[in-house]
Design a protein around this motif. Structure first.
Motif, PDB file in Angstrom:
ATOM      1  N   GLU A 112      -2.347 -13.731  -2.696  1.00 35.22           N
ATOM      2  CA  GLU A 112      -1.149 -13.472  -3.505  1.00 35.22           C
ATOM      3  C   GLU A 112      -1.484 -13.502  -4.986  1.00 35.22           C
ATOM      4  OE1 GLU A 112       1.817 -16.275  -2.347  1.00 35.22           O
ATOM      5  OE2 GLU A 112       2.031 -15.459  -0.311  1.00 35.22           O
ATOM      6  N   ASN A 115      -3.723 -10.240  -5.723  1.00 33.46           N
ATOM      7  CA  ASN A 115      -2.819  -9.083  -5.709  1.00 33.46           C
ATOM      8  C   ASN A 115      -3.579  -7.761  -5.847  1.00 33.46           C
ATOM      9  OD1 ASN A 115      -0.336  -7.771  -5.541  1.00 33.46           O
ATOM     10  ND2 ASN A 115      -0.022  -7.820  -7.752  1.00 33.46           N
ATOM     11  N   ASP A 116      -4.579  -7.589  -4.993  1.00 35.52           N
ATOM     12  CA  ASP A 116      -5.408  -6.385  -5.010  1.00 35.52           C
ATOM     13  C   ASP A 116      -5.624  -5.971  -3.561  1.00 35.52           C
ATOM     14  OD1 ASP A 116      -7.447  -4.491  -5.042  1.00 35.52           O
ATOM     15  OD2 ASP A 116      -8.584  -5.492  -6.620  1.00 35.52           O
TER      16      ASP A 116
END
Length: 497
Positions: free
Chosen positions: A69, A72-73
């Protein structure tokens, strides 16, 4: 392999439908191979890197969801254990300065991911087996919360009918006696200790067999000169402990079936091939489905309508048979393509070491496929498999068999024979002279120094123990220094002891 599974429970009818559908997919693949239509372009390379998460005390940090999280990729995803992540690197042509560009992108990506992991209270470690793992970290509650992983666990144990046995005889540390591991496991989480670097090469159908055979020939050399997995559950075992561990941690066979010669799902294979179809056909013929989920697509209807079929069941089945060099069928932009997935290498120790390992593999593989008299016509398949286990167990101290030479240490084989071939192969692919010299120069220096991640780890731990450290303290101290040197980025052959 990370494909999600939607069904919670599988019936007998599900298994029968799945078997029929897998065979229909296999028939469709046979037709496609006969008719053509696969991607045929300059060779393309891809890379997957599995990572570990540790906390400030260097114990496994069961935080992969939280860390993902933060990162975030979409290139980062989960793996089997909650202390694991996987980085999927977008594919690119094997030519020009792509290797150098890949090194720069990886450094930036991993540095950014590392900072975000720190926000979650974890650090990233790129290593073959995390030396601070303990038996309690293999409890089933630490499986990543994904139905696929739990279902895999349940299906493997349903087939096996008893606990898994991990058993290995180690290679002695300098000045010490050999150590032995023997313990029972009630989950497949021991496999989460195997963190790999997986190399992909996209090839046209007519060149697949030669590339796969060449990859099998190189497997023992690869692990010998890149070993990075010497410790498991506080024991000093093989230089590349991942090799026996992966097979044992996912073995569906009780002892009686092993005695009968039933094939393991982590498999080197048993013969040279003439087509990618040989491998998929063996998978269907020899191995029952672990995740018998049926897709609604009919592959022949897709072909008749001019579409490339997904072959979902065949791909799902293939993802539960862990060949060290695995065939891959995939579709991108509505065009089907084939890949060799090379799975023998550990992660780490540094980005430049990873790219050097890839450059050596791709270059030597290319040169072997171009020989007038292929190497595999002069070498038994059993010799190639024995090389894999010898290289994994002993690294630079192994004796490998090579046609025309006989038994030879891996460093001598690389320096005398395979490095010149790798230069030739990369040049043939159009890789720039600067990239070729940079990465194959790392392999040359590593062989001259006879130092891998494994030899460095083993030497440091032996030295610390000689100075009074117990095993736990020695492993933690070594790992802290390993993380610092890995982040600094200089190749492992330059690391001081």
């Amino acid at each position: 392999m990370g494909q999600d599974v939607k069904i919670d429970a599988f019936s007998r009818e599900d298994r029968q439908r799945y078997r029929q559908k897998v065979r229909r997919c296999l028939d469709a693949l046979e037709r496609m191979l006969a008719e053509g239509g696969f991607a045929d372009e300059h060779p393309r390379m891809g890379l997957e890197i599995e990572l570990n998460l540790v906390d400030d005390a260097l114990a496994p940090a069961m935080l992969n969801r939280t860390v993902l999280e933060k990162i975030n990729d979409p290139c980062y995803t989960t793996e089997l254990g909650q202390h694991n992540l996987e980085l999927n690197v977008p594919p690119r042509p094997l030519r020009d300065e792509q290797s150098t560009d890949l090194e720069r992108e990886l450094r930036l990506s991993l540095a950014d991911a590392g900072l975000k992991a720190r926000d979650a209270g974890a650090s990233l470690v790129m290593i073959g087996t995390l030396p601070t793992l303990r038996s309690e970290h293999f409890d089933i509650r630490w499986l990543t919360q994904n139905p696929r992983y739990r279902k895999l666990n349940d299906q493997i144990f349903a087939l096996r009918g008893e606990e898994l046995l991990l058993h290995m005889e180690g290679v002695p540390l300098p000045g010490q006696r050999a150590e032995r591991l023997r313990c029972l496991q009630d989950s497949i989480l021991a496999e989460s200790a195997c963190t790999s670097a997986q190399l992909h090469l996209q090839v046209p159908p007519e060149k697949f067999a030669a590339n796969w055979n060449a990859a099998q020939c190189l497997a023992g050399v690869q692990v010998a000169i890149a070993a990075n997995s010497p410790f498991l559950l506080r024991k000093a075992l093989w230089h590349e402990t991942r090799i026996p561990l992966f097979q044992q941690a996912t073995d569906t066979r009780p002892q009686e079936l092993q005695n009968q010669g039933v094939r393991p799902r982590v498999w080197f294979g048993e013969r040279w091939i003439t087509s990618i179809f040989d491998l998929f056909e063996e998978n269907v013929r020899y191995f029952p489905g672990l995740l018998p989920e049926v897709d609604d697509e009919d592959p022949f209807e897709a072909l008749e309508s001019g579409r490339a079929p997904r072959l979902a069941e065949l791909r799902l089945h293939n993802g539960t048979i862990w060949r060290w060099n695995r065939p891959v069928y995939d579709v991108f932009n509505d065009v089907p393509h084939l890949r060799v997935e090379n799975r023998v290498l550990p992660a780490g120790p540094t980005v430049v070491d990873l790219i050097a390992n890839a450059a050596f593999f791709y270059g030597a593989q290319r040169a072997l496929t171009a020989e007038e008299r292929p190497l595999w016509t002069r070498m038994s398949f059993q010799a190639a498999e024995e090389n894999l286990h010898a290289g994994a167990r002993h690294a630079f101290d192994a004796q490998l068999y090579w046609p025309g030479i006989g038994w030879v240490p891996p460093d001598e084989l690389v320096l005398r024979v395979l490095l010149p071939m790798a230069h030739e192969g990369l040049r043939d692919c159009g890789v720039s002279d600067e990239s070729r010299e940079r990465y194959l120069g790392v392999i040359e220096a590593r062989c001259l120094a006879r130092r891998t991640g494994s030899t460095w780890q083993r030497a440091v731990v032996a030295d610390l123990e000689a100075h009074g450290y117990d095993r736990d303290a020695a492993l933690a101290t070594m790992l802290r220094r390993y993380i610092e040197l890995s982040a600094a980025g200089e190749p492992v052959h330059t690391w001081e002891l």
